[in-house]
Design a protein around this motif. Structure first.
Motif, PDB file in Angstrom:
ATOM      1  N   PRO A  39      47.733  57.875  97.532  1.00 20.56           N
ATOM      2  CA  PRO A  39      47.128  56.617  97.976  1.00 20.56           C
ATOM      3  C   PRO A  39      46.863  55.568  96.901  1.00 20.56           C
ATOM      4  O   PRO A  39      46.352  54.502  97.197  1.00 20.56           O
ATOM      5  CB  PRO A  39      45.805  57.077  98.588  1.00 20.56           C
ATOM      6  CG  PRO A  39      45.462  58.303  97.808  1.00 20.56           C
ATOM      7  CD  PRO A  39      46.774  58.972  97.513  1.00 20.56           C
ATOM      8  N   LEU A  90      54.603  49.010  97.031  1.00 23.27           N
ATOM      9  CA  LEU A  90      53.430  49.765  96.598  1.00 23.27           C
ATOM     10  C   LEU A  90      52.152  48.995  96.900  1.00 23.27           C
ATOM     11  O   LEU A  90      51.182  49.566  97.398  1.00 23.27           O
ATOM     12  CB  LEU A  90      53.526  50.093  95.106  1.00 23.27           C
ATOM     13  CG  LEU A  90      54.664  51.018  94.678  1.00 23.27           C
ATOM     14  CD1 LEU A  90      54.688  51.163  93.171  1.00 23.27           C
ATOM     15  CD2 LEU A  90      54.565  52.357  95.357  1.00 23.27           C
ATOM     16  N   LEU A 129      52.374  57.131  90.650  1.00 21.64           N
ATOM     17  CA  LEU A 129      51.666  57.269  91.912  1.00 21.64           C
ATOM     18  C   LEU A 129      50.785  58.505  91.830  1.00 21.64           C
ATOM     19  O   LEU A 129      51.233  59.564  91.367  1.00 21.64           O
ATOM     20  CB  LEU A 129      52.659  57.405  93.060  1.00 21.64           C
ATOM     21  CG  LEU A 129      53.386  56.125  93.484  1.00 21.64           C
ATOM     22  CD1 LEU A 129      54.196  55.515  92.374  1.00 21.64           C
ATOM     23  CD2 LEU A 129      54.275  56.400  94.669  1.00 21.64           C
ATOM     24  N   ASP A 176      58.350  51.687 103.300  1.00 21.57           N
ATOM     25  CA  ASP A 176      57.024  51.558 103.906  1.00 21.57           C
ATOM     26  C   ASP A 176      56.479  52.877 104.442  1.00 21.57           C
ATOM     27  O   ASP A 176      55.282  52.983 104.713  1.00 21.57           O
ATOM     28  CB  ASP A 176      57.046  50.504 105.023  1.00 21.57           C
ATOM     29  CG  ASP A 176      57.166  49.091 104.448  1.00 21.57           C
ATOM     30  OD1 ASP A 176      56.685  48.864 103.323  1.00 21.57           O
ATOM     31  OD2 ASP A 176      57.761  48.233 105.118  1.00 21.57           O
ATOM     32  N   GLY A 191      56.872  55.872 102.687  1.00 20.63           N
ATOM     33  CA  GLY A 191      56.461  56.686 101.554  1.00 20.63           C
ATOM     34  C   GLY A 191      57.561  56.811 100.525  1.00 20.63           C
ATOM     35  O   GLY A 191      58.393  55.919 100.364  1.00 20.63           O
ATOM     36  N   SER A 196      51.248  49.212 100.517  1.00 22.18           N
ATOM     37  CA  SER A 196      51.116  50.565 101.058  1.00 22.18           C
ATOM     38  C   SER A 196      49.973  51.364 100.458  1.00 22.18           C
ATOM     39  O   SER A 196      49.365  52.190 101.156  1.00 22.18           O
ATOM     40  CB  SER A 196      52.420  51.342 100.839  1.00 22.18           C
ATOM     41  OG  SER A 196      53.501  50.677 101.440  1.00 22.18           O
ATOM     42  N   ILE A 197      49.666  51.134  99.180  1.00 25.12           N
ATOM     43  CA  ILE A 197      48.641  51.914  98.495  1.00 25.12           C
ATOM     44  C   ILE A 197      47.839  51.009  97.565  1.00 25.12           C
ATOM     45  O   ILE A 197      48.162  49.838  97.393  1.00 25.12           O
ATOM     46  CB  ILE A 197      49.251  53.125  97.724  1.00 25.12           C
ATOM     47  CG1 ILE A 197      50.279  52.685  96.698  1.00 25.12           C
ATOM     48  CG2 ILE A 197      49.853  54.119  98.705  1.00 25.12           C
ATOM     49  CD1 ILE A 197      50.888  53.837  95.885  1.00 25.12           C
ATOM     50  N   ARG A 251      54.282  61.005 102.119  1.00 22.41           N
ATOM     51  CA  ARG A 251      53.790  59.896 102.928  1.00 22.41           C
ATOM     52  C   ARG A 251      52.685  59.219 102.123  1.00 22.41           C
ATOM     53  O   ARG A 251      52.050  59.837 101.272  1.00 22.41           O
ATOM     54  CB  ARG A 251      53.252  60.398 104.263  1.00 22.41           C
ATOM     55  CG  ARG A 251      54.271  61.184 105.067  1.00 22.41           C
ATOM     56  CD  ARG A 251      55.114  60.245 105.908  1.00 22.41           C
ATOM     57  NE  ARG A 251      56.052  61.026 106.707  1.00 22.41           N
ATOM     58  CZ  ARG A 251      57.355  60.913 106.604  1.00 22.41           C
ATOM     59  NH1 ARG A 251      57.882  60.069 105.749  1.00 22.41           N
ATOM     60  NH2 ARG A 251      58.154  61.637 107.342  1.00 22.41           N
ATOM     61  N   TRP A 252      52.429  57.967 102.374  1.00 23.04           N
ATOM     62  CA  TRP A 252      51.474  57.223 101.565  1.00 23.04           C
ATOM     63  C   TRP A 252      50.086  57.850 101.493  1.00 23.04           C
ATOM     64  O   TRP A 252      49.447  57.779 100.438  1.00 23.04           O
ATOM     65  CB  TRP A 252      51.408  55.769 102.007  1.00 23.04           C
ATOM     66  CG  TRP A 252      52.671  55.030 101.657  1.00 23.04           C
ATOM     67  CD1 TRP A 252      53.493  54.351 102.507  1.00 23.04           C
ATOM     68  CD2 TRP A 252      53.281  54.916 100.362  1.00 23.04           C
ATOM     69  NE1 TRP A 252      54.566  53.834 101.824  1.00 23.04           N
ATOM     70  CE2 TRP A 252      54.466  54.165 100.497  1.00 23.04           C
ATOM     71  CE3 TRP A 252      52.950  55.393  99.093  1.00 23.04           C
ATOM     72  CZ2 TRP A 252      55.292  53.868  99.428  1.00 23.04           C
ATOM     73  CZ3 TRP A 252      53.785  55.098  98.029  1.00 23.04           C
ATOM     74  CH2 TRP A 252      54.939  54.348  98.202  1.00 23.04           C
TER      75      TRP A 252
END
Length: 181
Positions: free
Chosen positions: A132, A174, A143, A112, A114, A177-178, A127-128
């Motif tokens: 993004p 994923l 990503l 969570d 990244g 988070s993004i 980091r996320w």
């Protein structure tokens, strides 16, 4: 802090893999489909190819009959644009692969917070907010950075997971988070 870290670690998915050329080429192709700049480039290349194809058809079906020079030009231009469409991702993928292949085996931990990548000479944390958005292929999660071109990317081969259920767990991390493209 320790409590938070242990929760993140418990929810983490770990991947271990050797980079292969197919991963790099697949990531380049996925980025081209997922980003506005990639779609524009693909669209322009295909539109030029279709225009040349149309010119070739008009040349071959014209009243005066096909002109040798125009036919040769159209066939050469069509081959160029189709080659460009087919070869450029492969060439870019080879460059990307050369950069990572020398690192040997990669170990990646996704949680969570990244993505953390480790290899012989590499220890990187994303980091996320740095990555993004993502896109998915049959073999990869790709990503991407937030810019229009998706200049930066991280490649997560599904074959690097320990078991098939980890792919679903990775997708879940994923998705929360993004943004999926």
């Amino acid at each position: 802090m320790t409590e938070e870290r242990s929760t993140t670690t418990r929810d983490a998915v770990e991947l271990t893999y050797l980079p292969v050329l197919a991963d790099a080429v697949g990531a380049i192709r996925a980025r081209a489909k997922a980003t506005p700049a990639g779609r524009l480039q693909n669209g322009i290349t295909l539109a030029c190819g279709l225009l040349i194809l149309g010119a070739l058809v008009l040349n071959l079906t014209g009243r005066k009959g096909p002109g040798l020079g125009a036919t040769v030009f159209c066939v050469a231009a069509l081959a160029f644009f189709l080659g460009l469409y087919a070869l450029v991702p492969g060439l870019q993928g080879q460059q990307l692969h050369r950069m990572y292949a020398s690192q040997g085996e990669f170990r990646v931990v996704v949680d969570d917070d990244g993505v953390r990548q480790f290899s012989r000479d590499l220890d990187m944390t994303y980091r996320w907010p740095a990555l993004p958005r993502y896109t998915e292929t049959d073999e990869l999660f790709v990503l991407l950075t937030g810019d229009r071109h998706g200049v930066g990317m991280a490649i997560l081969p599904k074959r690097g997971t320990a078991n098939p259920a980890d792919v679903d767990r990775l997708r879940a991390i994923l998705n929360r988070s993004i943004t999926r493209m």
